[in-house]
Structure formats: C-alpha cells, structure tokens
Design a protein around this motif. Structure first.
Motif, mmCIF file in Angstrom:
data_model
loop_
_atom_site.group_PDB
_atom_site.id
_atom_site.type_symbol
_atom_site.label_atom_id
_atom_site.label_comp_id
_atom_site.label_asym_id
_atom_site.label_seq_id
_atom_site.Cartn_x
_atom_site.Cartn_y
_atom_site.Cartn_z
ATOM 1 N N GLY A 323 0.827 -1.069 0.063
ATOM 2 C CA GLY A 323 -0.037 -0.040 0.025
ATOM 3 C C GLY A 323 1.035 1.231 0.274
ATOM 4 O O GLY A 323 0.473 2.195 -0.991
ATOM 5 N N ALA A 324 1.968 1.202 0.719
ATOM 6 C CA ALA A 324 2.885 2.329 1.080
ATOM 7 C C ALA A 324 3.513 2.748 -0.448
ATOM 8 O O ALA A 324 3.488 3.830 -0.858
ATOM 9 N N ALA A 325 4.003 1.471 -0.862
ATOM 10 C CA ALA A 325 4.818 1.809 -2.342
ATOM 11 C C ALA A 325 3.807 2.189 -3.315
ATOM 12 O O ALA A 325 4.275 3.068 -4.170
ATOM 13 N N LEU A 326 2.895 1.506 -3.273
ATOM 14 C CA LEU A 326 1.887 1.763 -4.522
ATOM 15 C C LEU A 326 1.429 3.476 -4.315
ATOM 16 O O LEU A 326 1.192 4.026 -5.240
ATOM 17 N N LEU A 327 1.006 3.811 -3.335
ATOM 18 C CA LEU A 327 0.438 5.115 -3.024
ATOM 19 C C LEU A 327 1.818 6.177 -3.331
ATOM 20 O O LEU A 327 1.400 7.279 -4.253
ATOM 21 N N LEU A 328 2.876 5.940 -3.069
ATOM 22 C CA LEU A 328 3.742 6.991 -3.578
ATOM 23 C C LEU A 328 4.043 6.737 -5.003
ATOM 24 O O LEU A 328 4.412 7.958 -5.489
ATOM 25 N N VAL A 329 4.289 5.650 -5.525
ATOM 26 C CA VAL A 329 4.437 5.525 -7.120
ATOM 27 C C VAL A 329 3.235 6.401 -7.540
ATOM 28 O O VAL A 329 3.570 7.124 -8.719
ATOM 29 N N ALA A 330 2.013 6.130 -6.974
ATOM 30 C CA ALA A 330 1.057 6.864 -7.892
ATOM 31 C C ALA A 330 1.028 8.203 -7.705
ATOM 32 O O ALA A 330 0.670 9.179 -8.635
ATOM 33 N N ASP A 331 1.575 8.766 -6.716
ATOM 34 C CA ASP A 331 1.546 10.289 -6.392
ATOM 35 C C ASP A 331 2.718 10.733 -7.133
ATOM 36 O O ASP A 331 2.724 11.976 -7.863
#
Lengths: 370, 267
Positions: A323-331
C-alpha cells in the motif's frame, strides 16, 4: 541471542519435470530457532518481497522529496534528511515535502492493512473498505462539516473520521447474525456505499460554490499541501493499530478456514474479528481524513501483495508495504507523468485501480468465484 | 466421572429449543457415535460438547470444569473438532494446512518448535497423506482432502476428538476408508473419539458406544450389539426393519423392511 540452528524445512522440493503446476516450487519456509526454546517461522519469499517493497517505498519517497519546482538529487535529499543540507534545502525538505511524503506512506500502509483485514474477513477480494462504503461514509462526514458547518481542516478531518466510524458500526450491526459473515458483509456494505454516495451528491447540491469546490477537491483524494498537523495523528494511530492488527494476523489465518475450524483450534473467533474490523475501520477512517478518499488502494494492495508473496491467507505486513509503495508511486506518477499538469493522486489510483478492478472481476469470474 | 460430559443442558438457537435437560457422558477411550433422524439435535449436541454452542442452561464439563470458563487455547489442547465443512485457503499446501493444527500449542515467540515439526510429520504419515505434503489442497480428491483435515485435527494432539459427519460427501469406498482410519486412531493411539454419523450400519460397525437421539433426548445408549434392535430403530427412526448379524463383523446390521411389508403394516 544467537541463532542456534537454522533448519530449512522443505515446504517444497525441487520438482521434476511434469508435475510442476500442482506443486509449490517457489516458497520455502524456514524455521529459525534460538536458545531458550523460541522459534519463528519465516517465509523466505514473503520476507524478501516485504524487504523489496519497503526499499521501493523509501526510494519513491526520496525521489518524491527531490522533485518539484526546486529539484534536488536523491543524494542531496538524503544528506538533508540527515541534517546536513543548506538552510533552504532543510526548509523545503522538512517543512514542505517530508510531511506530504510521510502522509502518503502512512495512508498507503493503513489502507493496505485495512483492505487486507476486510478482504480476509469477507473472504472476498471485493470486500474492501472502499467498496463497502467506508470511504463514502467518511466523505459524508467531511462534506457535512464543509457544507453545513463551513468548518476548517481539523473539523473536516474529525468529520471524516466520525463518518467512517459510524458507517463501520452500522454495517457491522446490520451484517451481524450470530457472527459476521462474508456475503452479508459485502452486500450490506455495497448497499451502504450506494446510499452514502447519494447523500454526498445531495450535500453538494446544497452547497454554495466555494464549499462545493472544497468538497469536490476533498473527495478526489490528494496529498497536496499536507503538513505535520496531518502527520502526527495519523502516525499515532498507525503506530498503535498496525502492530495490533499484525499481532492478530495468525488468528485471522485460522479464521479463513471457517469459524468452526478456527474455533476448534482455540481462536476466539468473534472477539478477534471485532478487534480486527474495528482497527481496520479506524485505520481507513484516519487515512481518509488525512488525504481524502484515495480509492482502490485498499482493494488492490492486499491482492498485489498476495500475488507477490504467493503465500496463502492474509499477509498483513506485505499488504502494508505494498500500500505504501503503491501510493507513493501513484503520487509520483500524478505529479510527473502528465507534463505540466499535476493531478491529485486520487485520480491516478482511480484509473489504475479501475483497470485492476475490471481485471479482477474477469479473473474471479473465470475462476467461478463470482 | 468421565472427562467430557453434558450435565442437563438445554440447547437451542435464538428462541428455538432443540434439546432440553439433556445429559450425556462420553466414556473415556471409547469410539462414541451419535445417531438419530434429521433434526434430532445430534449435531447441536456435538457443537455444545465442543464449546461452539453455549447451553441456555446446564453445563458441559471437561475434566470436571465448565468448558465455557476455560481458556480457549487450553480447551483446544484437550479437545479437537473436525467440523462438517471447512475452507482450505487458496493455494495452501497439505503440509501447511496440517501444520495449522499446532496453533493451540504455539505463541508469538514459539511458532515452530522441533516438536511441532515432528508431530505434523507423524500426523500426515498416520493418515496416509505424507506423500501429498507438497501438493495443493484444492487439487486433491474429496477423500484425500478429508484425510488432510483429519491430519490437521490429529496434529492438534488432543486426547478427545469430535467429528461432525466425517463421511458426508464421500463415496462408499472413501467413507469406509475414513471410518477405518478413525477406528485405527482409536485403537492404536488411545484417543477418545466422538462422531456424528448418518449411516446406522456404519455406526453399529465402528462404534464402541452408541448414543441414539430423538427429539433432543437420549432414547438408548450402550454397545451397538446390546442396544440396536428392530424395536429401537422403529422407535428412533420410525422405520420398520430387521436387524441381522453383519456377515463380516457380527455387529448388528439394519435391513429396512420391504416397501410392501411396510405398507401392509401401516394399513
């Protein structure tokens, strides 16, 4: 305490030629035993996956802190984070960009864990908080504050938390019949989501132009302009509830075999489930209060984590890291992939998550599960 | 005093009462089988004995103590249950599933002791699924899968093991296979087994102690050879029959009366 021995118990064996598909060749579970009779099971693949995901999240964080009108190299960012930057760099990193990135990491982790808990309890990949109406509940709470009370950011956040929690209680009670069970939870949740969406639309029609704009911006989900005021409450809640949820992870695995089976193994099924669901609802509510309803992270993170670790059952730690990695990549994507136009992160997760949801529906349908 | 007893329990779901003032003692080291017509309360009784259902009144006692006041994990180290239907998580291997039976013996700091490893291996071997250790559970046949679940219950290492209709959904060969396995566990490992079975002839052949229930009350109990008579079967199941000696084992064999004779009798 030193490791007295490290036996590799083969959960699998190298497989000769043909039977490759019906044997699990990629996972090895190690038993780590220490003096004093302590023993731990470590799934080598899950461990590696979590380590890589954490590394990816940290890397994305450094890149994100470095990007913007005042660009910094990853080296400069790290130097500054350790307190050796110029005054200007220090200000930009610690006051402007670090809190935003921390909010992103925490929100991603909270949504990942919350989603994994809900999907496990409902035994359904679609049974995630944003499908079950918790995001919508938080939206109604936040919009009520914006539209009816014209409240400031803190009040809006409080409204979002209250909305999410009330929705959680309502869905739990409506779905309860001698215990909470998968299908009923999903159906009640989808009903709640539809109703709450209608309420948000109604609230927007009641709003004046300024409030309506604020409402729509809030509802997109964004990390823009997040500062330390958002970080502290989020950090506090995550520090308590994520370890609490991880500690119940083993019980949750047992519950996946059915209430009766878990019960006969000595798991207090309903109490465990209530503890985990409350933690998950609170995590999702606080995350939503901090960044708005960032859709599809809680839906996709646990599933991505499962496919990466290939471990059966909920893998809460891996879901948090994903979740953490996904959100930052999306950001990062939202900020950089569309030229000069910077998009809110919620738009990117919405598009990615939408595609993912379609794929999930098709593959679940093929597997005959829906 | 036996280890597991139900002391005048009243059992029911919500407002519907299934059994009232029911008292049952499970003889130690027996292979007890509970039989009775549909909805007689046999599964309900098993749920109460396994602390899954709390009696409205009365008490289920394990080693003389109320089972509902004992810590859950402690009970799970003494009494195991094979539920009627369990769900094998997607993508779990046989060894993984069986090792979950060790849960009540484990903790956060004691997750996988050498003892756990040995017992899981033994449980798989004694149920004949050792060869399947690395296979995915969802790819096994129904009979193999039931053996895996039994292996998991064995890994729990409880002196008492309850089985809720362990032969349902299996074809005749696998039914006998599972019952043979139960009999073997009872004889060689000295465990007390309590099973709910549908088939009266299976019950009569394998049980050392039979409990016949109707409408939530015990109609008869004892060794199958002593209690299974045409009269009892008619009283419990409402069906005319002959009881003859099983040519293989000498235990009672229930042969339902032919349709014509049953019709003639009711006229």
């Amino acid at each position: 305490m030193k490791a007295a021995q490290d036996t590799t118990e083969k959960a699998t064996q190298a497989t000769p030629k043909k039977a490759a598909r019906d044997r699990d060749t990629t996972r090895t579970v190690h038993a780590v035993r220490t003096a004093g009779g302590f023993s731990f099971r470590v799934d080598a693949r899950a461990f590696a996956v979590i380590a890589l995901l954490v590394a990816a999240a940290v890397f994305a964080a450094v890149v994100l802190i470095g990007s913007g009108d005042y660009a910094m190299s990853p080296g400069q960012v790290v130097t500054t984070l350790f307190g050796n930057g110029t005054f200007q760099q220090e200000f930009i990193v610690t006051e402007l960009r670090l809190p935003r990135v921390l909010v992103g990491l925490l929100v991603g982790a909270a949504l990942g864990v919350g989603g994994a808990v809900f999907q496990s309890v409902s035994r359904n990949p679609l049974g995630s908080p944003d499908v079950l109406g918790f995001g919508q509940g938080s939206a109604v709470g936040a919009l009520t504050v914006i539209v009816l009370f014209h409240g400031g950011p803190t009040e809006v956040a409080a409204g979002a938390v209250a909305g999410g929690l009330l929705t959680g209680v309502a869905v739990y009670l409506l779905a309860w019949k001698r215990g909470v069970h998968g299908y009923r939870l999903v159906l009640v949740g989808i009903g709640a989501a539809a109703m709450l969406t209608a309420v948000t639309h109604y609230l927007i029609t009641k709003a004046n132009l300024v409030d309506a704009t604020r409402a729509v911006v809030w509802m997109t989900g964004s990390l823009d302009g997040r500062d330390w005021a958002q970080v502290w409450p989020l950090l506090a809640v995550c520090c308590v509830l994520i370890p609490l949820a991880l500690g119940h992870g083993r019980d949750l695995r047992m519950i996946e075999m059915g209430d009766d089976a878990a019960h006969s193994l000595g798991v207090r099924v309903e109490r465990t489930r209530l503890t985990l669901l409350s933690s998950a609802v609170l995590l999702v509510a606080v995350a939503t209060a901090a960044a708005g309803p960032i859709v599809f992270v809680s839906l996709s993170a646990p599933q991505v984590a499962r496919r990466l670790t290939r471990a059966p059952g909920p893998n809460l730690a891996a879901a948090a890291a994903t979740g953490a990695a996904l959100l930052l990549v999306a950001d990062w994507t939202a900020m950089n992939a569309f030229g000069d136009r910077q998009l809110p992160v919620g738009v990117v997760t919405g598009v990615l998550g939408g595609c993912y949801l379609l794929w999930l529906l098709v593959s679940e349908r093929r597997a005959g599960r829906i | 005093m036996q280890r597991l007893t139900a002391d005048s329990v009243t059992l029911g779901y919500d407002q519907r009462i299934i059994a009232e003032n029911l008292s049952v003692e499970i003889p130690d080291n027996s292979f007890t089988v509970i039989v009775g017509p549909n909805a007689c309360g046999k599964s309900t009784l098993l749920r109460a004995l396994s602390r899954m259902l709390k009696p409205d009144s009365g008490d289920v006692l394990l080693d003389g103590q109320s089972i509902h006041r004992l810590p859950a994990k402690k009970v799970a180290r003494t009494l195991g249950l094979l539920p009627q239907s369990s769900i094998a998580p997607d993508g779990i291997t046989v060894a993984d599933l069986v090792s979950r039976g060790r849960y009540p013996h484990q903790g956060l700091l004691r997750q996988w002791s050498p003892e756990d490893e040995r017992i899981v291996k033994e449980s798989m071997e004694s149920t004949g699924v050792g060869e399947l250790a690395d296979r995915y559970v969802d790819e096994l046949s129904g009979g193999q899968r039931q053996r895996v679940w039994i292996a998991m219950a064995l890994a729990q290492q409880t002196p008492l093991l309850l089985l809720d209709e362990p032969t349902t959904y299996l074809d005749i060969q696998h039914q006998i296979d599972v019952l043979d396995l139960c009999a073997e566990l009872h004889e060689t490992q000295g465990r007390t087994l309590v099973a709910v079975l549908h088939d009266l002839n299976h019950a009569a052949r394998y049980a050392t102690h039979l409990i016949a229930l109707r409408d939530g009350a015990v109609i008869a109990e004892g060794a199958p050879g002593d209690i299974v008579t045409a009269q009892l079967v008619e009283e419990v199941f409402g069906m005319r029959c002959q009881v003859i000696d099983d040519p293989e084992t000498g235990t009672p064999l229930v042969v339902p009366a032919a349709r014509k004779r049953r019709v003639a009798a009711s006229v």
